[in-house]
Design a protein around this motif. Structure first.
Motif, mmCIF file in Angstrom:
data_model
loop_
_atom_site.group_PDB
_atom_site.id
_atom_site.type_symbol
_atom_site.label_atom_id
_atom_site.label_comp_id
_atom_site.label_asym_id
_atom_site.label_seq_id
_atom_site.Cartn_x
_atom_site.Cartn_y
_atom_site.Cartn_z
ATOM 1 N N GLY A 203 0.760 -1.243 0.000
ATOM 2 C CA GLY A 203 0.000 0.000 0.000
ATOM 3 C C GLY A 203 0.784 1.283 0.000
ATOM 4 O O GLY A 203 0.272 2.311 0.448
ATOM 5 N N LEU A 204 2.012 1.280 -0.486
ATOM 6 C CA LEU A 204 2.767 2.526 -0.537
ATOM 7 C C LEU A 204 2.422 3.297 -1.812
ATOM 8 O O LEU A 204 2.114 2.705 -2.842
ATOM 9 C CB LEU A 204 4.275 2.246 -0.511
ATOM 10 C CG LEU A 204 4.825 1.524 0.717
ATOM 11 C CD1 LEU A 204 6.333 1.369 0.582
ATOM 12 C CD2 LEU A 204 4.486 2.280 1.990
ATOM 13 N N ALA A 205 2.478 4.604 -1.732
ATOM 14 C CA ALA A 205 2.287 5.418 -2.932
ATOM 15 C C ALA A 205 3.467 5.188 -3.869
ATOM 16 O O ALA A 205 4.593 4.969 -3.417
ATOM 17 C CB ALA A 205 2.190 6.890 -2.561
ATOM 18 N N PRO A 206 3.245 5.224 -5.178
ATOM 19 C CA PRO A 206 4.346 4.959 -6.121
ATOM 20 C C PRO A 206 5.488 5.952 -6.011
ATOM 21 O O PRO A 206 6.608 5.660 -6.417
ATOM 22 C CB PRO A 206 3.662 5.025 -7.488
ATOM 23 C CG PRO A 206 2.390 5.770 -7.266
ATOM 24 C CD PRO A 206 1.966 5.456 -5.864
ATOM 25 N N THR A 207 5.207 7.136 -5.451
ATOM 26 C CA THR A 207 6.254 8.150 -5.304
ATOM 27 C C THR A 207 6.858 8.153 -3.906
ATOM 28 O O THR A 207 7.648 9.034 -3.573
ATOM 29 C CB THR A 207 5.668 9.542 -5.593
ATOM 30 O OG1 THR A 207 4.517 9.765 -4.738
ATOM 31 C CG2 THR A 207 5.235 9.660 -7.047
ATOM 32 N N HIS A 208 6.496 7.177 -3.077
ATOM 33 C CA HIS A 208 7.020 7.123 -1.701
ATOM 34 C C HIS A 208 8.549 7.033 -1.760
ATOM 35 O O HIS A 208 9.105 6.158 -2.429
ATOM 36 C CB HIS A 208 6.448 5.906 -0.974
ATOM 37 C CG HIS A 208 6.600 5.990 0.511
ATOM 38 N ND1 HIS A 208 7.830 5.974 1.151
ATOM 39 C CD2 HIS A 208 5.670 6.084 1.503
ATOM 40 C CE1 HIS A 208 7.656 6.054 2.451
ATOM 41 N NE2 HIS A 208 6.366 6.125 2.700
ATOM 42 N N PRO A 209 9.262 7.919 -1.066
ATOM 43 C CA PRO A 209 10.734 7.940 -1.167
ATOM 44 C C PRO A 209 11.406 6.650 -0.707
ATOM 45 O O PRO A 209 12.501 6.311 -1.176
ATOM 46 C CB PRO A 209 11.137 9.119 -0.276
ATOM 47 C CG PRO A 209 9.970 9.326 0.648
ATOM 48 C CD PRO A 209 8.763 8.971 -0.155
ATOM 49 N N ASP A 210 10.761 5.910 0.187
ATOM 50 C CA ASP A 210 11.395 4.698 0.714
ATOM 51 C C ASP A 210 11.265 3.505 -0.218
ATOM 52 O O ASP A 210 11.890 2.462 0.003
ATOM 53 C CB ASP A 210 10.815 4.345 2.083
ATOM 54 C CG ASP A 210 11.202 5.362 3.144
ATOM 55 O OD1 ASP A 210 12.181 6.093 2.908
ATOM 56 O OD2 ASP A 210 10.524 5.446 4.185
ATOM 57 N N LEU A 211 10.457 3.635 -1.281
ATOM 58 C CA LEU A 211 10.387 2.570 -2.269
ATOM 59 C C LEU A 211 11.750 2.353 -2.932
ATOM 60 O O LEU A 211 12.158 1.219 -3.176
ATOM 61 C CB LEU A 211 9.342 2.894 -3.336
ATOM 62 C CG LEU A 211 7.916 2.433 -3.076
ATOM 63 C CD1 LEU A 211 6.993 2.950 -4.171
ATOM 64 C CD2 LEU A 211 7.843 0.921 -3.005
ATOM 65 N N ALA A 212 12.432 3.438 -3.207
ATOM 66 C CA ALA A 212 13.750 3.336 -3.837
ATOM 67 C C ALA A 212 14.730 2.623 -2.917
ATOM 68 O O ALA A 212 15.576 1.846 -3.370
ATOM 69 C CB ALA A 212 14.275 4.735 -4.196
ATOM 70 N N VAL A 213 14.609 2.872 -1.617
ATOM 71 C CA VAL A 213 15.489 2.206 -0.646
ATOM 72 C C VAL A 213 15.241 0.706 -0.665
ATOM 73 O O VAL A 213 16.173 -0.099 -0.705
ATOM 74 C CB VAL A 213 15.251 2.767 0.769
ATOM 75 C CG1 VAL A 213 16.067 1.985 1.797
ATOM 76 C CG2 VAL A 213 15.605 4.247 0.823
ATOM 77 N N ALA A 214 13.960 0.319 -0.647
ATOM 78 C CA ALA A 214 13.614 -1.099 -0.652
ATOM 79 C C ALA A 214 14.115 -1.784 -1.920
ATOM 80 O O ALA A 214 14.631 -2.906 -1.885
ATOM 81 C CB ALA A 214 12.108 -1.273 -0.507
ATOM 82 N N ARG A 215 13.980 -1.099 -3.050
ATOM 83 C CA ARG A 215 14.394 -1.688 -4.325
ATOM 84 C C ARG A 215 15.915 -1.749 -4.445
ATOM 85 O O ARG A 215 16.449 -2.520 -5.241
ATOM 86 C CB ARG A 215 13.813 -0.896 -5.480
ATOM 87 C CG ARG A 215 12.296 -0.892 -5.509
ATOM 88 C CD ARG A 215 11.752 -0.111 -6.687
ATOM 89 N NE ARG A 215 11.992 -0.824 -7.947
ATOM 90 C CZ ARG A 215 11.655 -0.330 -9.138
ATOM 91 N NH1 ARG A 215 11.092 0.864 -9.226
ATOM 92 N NH2 ARG A 215 11.887 -1.025 -10.230
#
Length: 251
Positions: free
Chosen positions: A125-137
């Protein structure tokens, strides 16, 4: 009495620490007699290999992390999560994996992800622009997004995503109710949470609201038809049983 260590087992069995490690983690590297002697000595001493050390040696944890956008207390107040974990658990059980819930660490999903000892991440459920998505990836481990708005050419290109078409589903549901003759509708949106990117005007709620309005033939930001025959009442509530009850009490 001090807990026995690998050095103690090696000394009593007359072997190296590497041989003791092999006996527990890679027994095929030892002959049967040596392996059995090491295991017998370990049992006699009450030695148990460290789970963390074994995972480091194997370079796998057999655990999947479910990254949630809210604190544990709020997450488990959401009845949807129990059903989600059941489904994930069915798949994990079949493969011998465990599920680890990964809530934000002091408000930071990035810090929680960095500390998670897992072989893969499920991002919920994270927004596609959530800054922490890049960290996870960028962790170098497998990542799958759940219920994340994913469109071709967007910031999530290349990320495996499992989601549903909230907008289309909501449009069809609204059109169905309209076809049954209903003309006044209440929509309960997910109340904004300070630690989540999901709120009542964006994310999942926003997509569903767009679909509902389209299914009812309303303007993109309209809550009533031009002649007033169709009306839409918007409510917001926490995603809990109590929140649902509060919303229905307010209708």
């Amino acid at each position: 009495m001090a807990r026995p260590r690998i050095d103690d087992v090696a000394r009593h069995a007359g072997v190296s620490k590497t041989a003791v490690s092999f006996a527990f983690n890679q027994p095929e590297n030892l002959n049967a007699a040596t392996r059995d002697r090491i295991l017998a000595v370990a049992s006699e001493l009450g030695y148990r290999p460290s789970p963390i050390a074994r995972r480091l040696a194997a370079r796998r944890t057999d655990q999947l992390g479910l990254v949630v956008p809210q604190p544990t207390h709020d997450t488990f107040a959401n009845p949807f999560l129990a059903e989600l974990v059941r489904g994930i658990g069915d798949a994990c059980d079949a493969e011998g994996f465990s599920i680890v819930i990964v809530p934000p660490f002091h408000g930071s999903i990035a810090r929680a992800v960095d500390a998670a000892l897992v072989d893969g991440l499920l991002l919920l459920g994270l927004a596609p622009t959530h800054p922490d998505l890049a960290v996870a990836r960028g962790t170098g481990i497998a990542v799958v997004g759940l219920d994340i708005d994913h469109r071709a050419g967007g910031p999530l290109d290349g990320l495996d995503v499992i989601t549903v078409d909230d907008e289309q589903g909501a449009e069809e549901a609204a059109a169905h109710l309209l076809g049954l003759g209903h003309r006044t509708f209440a929509v309960v949106l997910m109340a904004e949470h300070p630690m989540s990117s999901l709120d009542e005007r964006s994310g999942i709620s926003g997509r569903r609201l767009r679909g509902i309005r389209r299914g009812l033939g309303l303007a993109d930001d309209g809550d009533a038809s031009p002649d007033g025959s169709i009306r839409l009442h918007l409510l917001s509530a926490p995603v809990t049983f109590e929140g649902g009850q509060q919303a229905f009490d307010a209708i």
